[in-house]
Design a protein around this motif. Structure first.
Motif, mmCIF file in Angstrom:
data_model
loop_
_atom_site.group_PDB
_atom_site.id
_atom_site.type_symbol
_atom_site.label_atom_id
_atom_site.label_comp_id
_atom_site.label_asym_id
_atom_site.label_seq_id
_atom_site.Cartn_x
_atom_site.Cartn_y
_atom_site.Cartn_z
ATOM 1 N N GLN A 1 0.818 -1.195 0.000
ATOM 2 C CA GLN A 1 0.000 0.000 0.000
ATOM 3 C C GLN A 1 0.862 1.259 0.000
ATOM 4 O O GLN A 1 1.984 1.255 0.500
ATOM 5 C CB GLN A 1 -0.905 0.014 1.224
ATOM 6 N N VAL A 2 0.316 2.301 -0.552
ATOM 7 C CA VAL A 2 0.997 3.580 -0.583
ATOM 8 C C VAL A 2 0.780 4.295 0.741
ATOM 9 O O VAL A 2 -0.322 4.290 1.275
ATOM 10 C CB VAL A 2 0.453 4.438 -1.744
ATOM 11 N N GLN A 3 1.823 4.928 1.267
ATOM 12 C CA GLN A 3 1.666 5.755 2.463
ATOM 13 C C GLN A 3 1.456 7.198 2.039
ATOM 14 O O GLN A 3 2.241 7.746 1.257
ATOM 15 C CB GLN A 3 2.898 5.627 3.352
ATOM 16 N N LEU A 4 0.415 7.790 2.577
ATOM 17 C CA LEU A 4 0.033 9.152 2.206
ATOM 18 C C LEU A 4 0.039 10.036 3.438
ATOM 19 O O LEU A 4 -0.434 9.625 4.504
ATOM 20 C CB LEU A 4 -1.357 9.156 1.583
ATOM 21 N N VAL A 5 0.542 11.257 3.291
ATOM 22 C CA VAL A 5 0.616 12.192 4.412
ATOM 23 C C VAL A 5 0.019 13.523 3.972
ATOM 24 O O VAL A 5 0.541 14.173 3.054
ATOM 25 C CB VAL A 5 2.064 12.398 4.881
ATOM 26 N N GLU A 6 -1.084 13.908 4.640
ATOM 27 C CA GLU A 6 -1.718 15.185 4.328
ATOM 28 C C GLU A 6 -1.153 16.289 5.207
ATOM 29 O O GLU A 6 -0.726 16.053 6.338
ATOM 30 C CB GLU A 6 -3.235 15.129 4.558
ATOM 31 N N SER A 7 -1.217 17.496 4.692
ATOM 32 C CA SER A 7 -0.852 18.673 5.474
ATOM 33 C C SER A 7 -1.564 19.881 4.877
ATOM 34 O O SER A 7 -2.112 19.808 3.778
ATOM 35 C CB SER A 7 0.667 18.896 5.466
ATOM 36 N N GLY A 8 -1.556 20.980 5.628
ATOM 37 C CA GLY A 8 -2.103 22.224 5.106
ATOM 38 C C GLY A 8 -3.446 22.638 5.661
ATOM 39 O O GLY A 8 -3.954 23.712 5.331
ATOM 40 N N GLY A 9 -4.042 21.804 6.496
ATOM 41 C CA GLY A 9 -5.311 22.176 7.078
ATOM 42 C C GLY A 9 -5.145 23.297 8.085
ATOM 43 O O GLY A 9 -4.043 23.691 8.447
ATOM 44 N N GLY A 10 -6.270 23.837 8.528
ATOM 45 C CA GLY A 10 -6.227 24.899 9.520
ATOM 46 C C GLY A 10 -7.547 25.605 9.629
ATOM 47 O O GLY A 10 -8.580 25.120 9.150
ATOM 48 N N LEU A 11 -7.505 26.761 10.273
ATOM 49 C CA LEU A 11 -8.686 27.590 10.500
ATOM 50 C C LEU A 11 -8.622 28.794 9.560
ATOM 51 O O LEU A 11 -7.593 29.478 9.488
ATOM 52 C CB LEU A 11 -8.727 28.050 11.957
ATOM 53 N N VAL A 12 -9.717 29.041 8.856
ATOM 54 C CA VAL A 12 -9.766 30.159 7.931
ATOM 55 C C VAL A 12 -11.157 30.765 7.961
ATOM 56 O O VAL A 12 -12.142 30.066 8.264
ATOM 57 C CB VAL A 12 -9.394 29.682 6.505
ATOM 58 N N GLN A 13 -11.257 32.030 7.669
ATOM 59 C CA GLN A 13 -12.556 32.691 7.613
ATOM 60 C C GLN A 13 -13.248 32.375 6.285
ATOM 61 O O GLN A 13 -12.597 32.082 5.276
ATOM 62 C CB GLN A 13 -12.399 34.194 7.764
ATOM 63 N N PHE A 102 -10.638 5.098 -11.646
ATOM 64 C CA PHE A 102 -11.528 6.219 -11.349
ATOM 65 C C PHE A 102 -12.635 5.774 -10.407
ATOM 66 O O PHE A 102 -13.302 4.767 -10.641
ATOM 67 C CB PHE A 102 -12.127 6.760 -12.646
ATOM 68 N N ALA A 103 -12.862 6.529 -9.361
ATOM 69 C CA ALA A 103 -13.917 6.217 -8.407
ATOM 70 C C ALA A 103 -14.320 7.481 -7.673
ATOM 71 O O ALA A 103 -13.516 8.394 -7.507
ATOM 72 C CB ALA A 103 -13.447 5.152 -7.409
ATOM 73 N N THR A 104 -15.559 7.519 -7.244
ATOM 74 C CA THR A 104 -16.030 8.639 -6.432
ATOM 75 C C THR A 104 -16.579 8.153 -5.102
ATOM 76 O O THR A 104 -17.164 8.939 -4.351
ATOM 77 C CB THR A 104 -17.093 9.454 -7.182
ATOM 78 N N SER A 105 -16.388 6.902 -4.797
ATOM 79 C CA SER A 105 -16.766 6.390 -3.489
ATOM 80 C C SER A 105 -15.521 5.960 -2.741
ATOM 81 O O SER A 105 -14.527 5.545 -3.352
ATOM 82 C CB SER A 105 -17.721 5.197 -3.627
ATOM 83 N N ALA A 106 -15.595 6.035 -1.428
ATOM 84 C CA ALA A 106 -14.434 5.684 -0.609
ATOM 85 C C ALA A 106 -14.007 4.234 -0.819
ATOM 86 O O ALA A 106 -12.813 3.914 -0.737
ATOM 87 C CB ALA A 106 -14.756 5.936 0.861
ATOM 88 N N ALA A 107 -14.966 3.391 -1.131
ATOM 89 C CA ALA A 107 -14.653 1.977 -1.329
ATOM 90 C C ALA A 107 -13.737 1.741 -2.521
ATOM 91 O O ALA A 107 -13.105 0.690 -2.627
ATOM 92 C CB ALA A 107 -15.954 1.181 -1.498
ATOM 93 N N GLY A 108 -13.641 2.705 -3.404
ATOM 94 C CA GLY A 108 -12.806 2.551 -4.588
ATOM 95 C C GLY A 108 -11.343 2.877 -4.373
ATOM 96 O O GLY A 108 -10.555 2.798 -5.306
ATOM 97 N N PHE A 109 -10.968 3.236 -3.137
ATOM 98 C CA PHE A 109 -9.596 3.624 -2.835
ATOM 99 C C PHE A 109 -9.022 2.682 -1.787
ATOM 100 O O PHE A 109 -9.683 2.334 -0.816
ATOM 101 C CB PHE A 109 -9.558 5.067 -2.338
ATOM 102 N N SER A 110 -7.756 2.315 -1.974
ATOM 103 C CA SER A 110 -7.153 1.296 -1.123
ATOM 104 C C SER A 110 -6.198 1.844 -0.080
ATOM 105 O O SER A 110 -5.889 1.156 0.897
ATOM 106 C CB SER A 110 -6.400 0.278 -1.996
ATOM 107 N N SER A 111 -5.706 3.049 -0.261
ATOM 108 C CA SER A 111 -4.757 3.626 0.696
ATOM 109 C C SER A 111 -5.245 5.001 1.111
ATOM 110 O O SER A 111 -5.739 5.762 0.269
ATOM 111 C CB SER A 111 -3.362 3.763 0.075
ATOM 112 N N TRP A 112 -5.064 5.311 2.404
ATOM 113 C CA TRP A 112 -5.584 6.556 2.951
ATOM 114 C C TRP A 112 -4.547 7.240 3.821
ATOM 115 O O TRP A 112 -3.753 6.574 4.498
ATOM 116 C CB TRP A 112 -6.835 6.284 3.791
ATOM 117 N N GLY A 113 -4.603 8.563 3.824
ATOM 118 C CA GLY A 113 -3.820 9.331 4.767
ATOM 119 C C GLY A 113 -4.545 9.436 6.098
ATOM 120 O O GLY A 113 -5.648 8.917 6.268
ATOM 121 N N GLN A 114 -3.939 10.150 7.031
ATOM 122 C CA GLN A 114 -4.476 10.248 8.381
ATOM 123 C C GLN A 114 -5.508 11.352 8.526
ATOM 124 O O GLN A 114 -6.223 11.408 9.523
ATOM 125 C CB GLN A 114 -3.337 10.474 9.389
ATOM 126 N N GLY A 115 -5.583 12.235 7.554
ATOM 127 C CA GLY A 115 -6.558 13.311 7.582
ATOM 128 C C GLY A 115 -5.992 14.607 8.128
ATOM 129 O O GLY A 115 -5.066 14.613 8.935
#
Length: 122
Positions: A1-13, A102-115
């Protein structure tokens, strides 16, 4: 599986912008597609956008079309979700995912980041 790391979230108006990143951890991204989903408490994970890694083709949920842009940097094995004109209803944990088609449902993806949390204040 691929390891994915998200970043960039935060609080914005409301009306502001954020850019989320999804980096593969130390490996060349060989999956066919990368996707972004979001989730709020008590709700199912919702499709946001998808990119075909080979040619950069994209597809968006109607709720974000015209406001969000998904791009990728092949050299950095990183996908980017530019989010403009943010609304309070965009508040959610955003997840990136990798899949083999191509998929638009979560079930169509095999690897996920932590959010990563995105909060848009009114």
């Amino acid at each position: 599986q691929v390891q994915l790391v998200e970043s960039g979230g935060g609080l914005v108006q409301a009306g502001g912008s954020l850019r989320l990143s999804c980096a593969t951890s130390g490996r060349t991204f060989r999956s066919i597609v990368m996707g972004w989903f979001r989730q709020t408490p008590g709700k199912e994970r919702e499709f946001v956008a998808i990119i075909v890694w080979s040619n950069g083709g994209t597809y968006y949920a109607d709720s974000v079309k015209g406001r969000f842009t998904f791009s990728r940097d092949n050299a950095k094995n990183t996908g980017y979700l530019q989010m403009n004109s943010l609304k309070p209803e965009d508040t959610a944990v955003y997840y990136c995912a990798a899949g083999s088609g191509f998929a638009t449902s979560a079930a169509g993806f095999s690897s996920w980041g932590q959010g990563t949390q995105v909060t848009v204040s009114s």
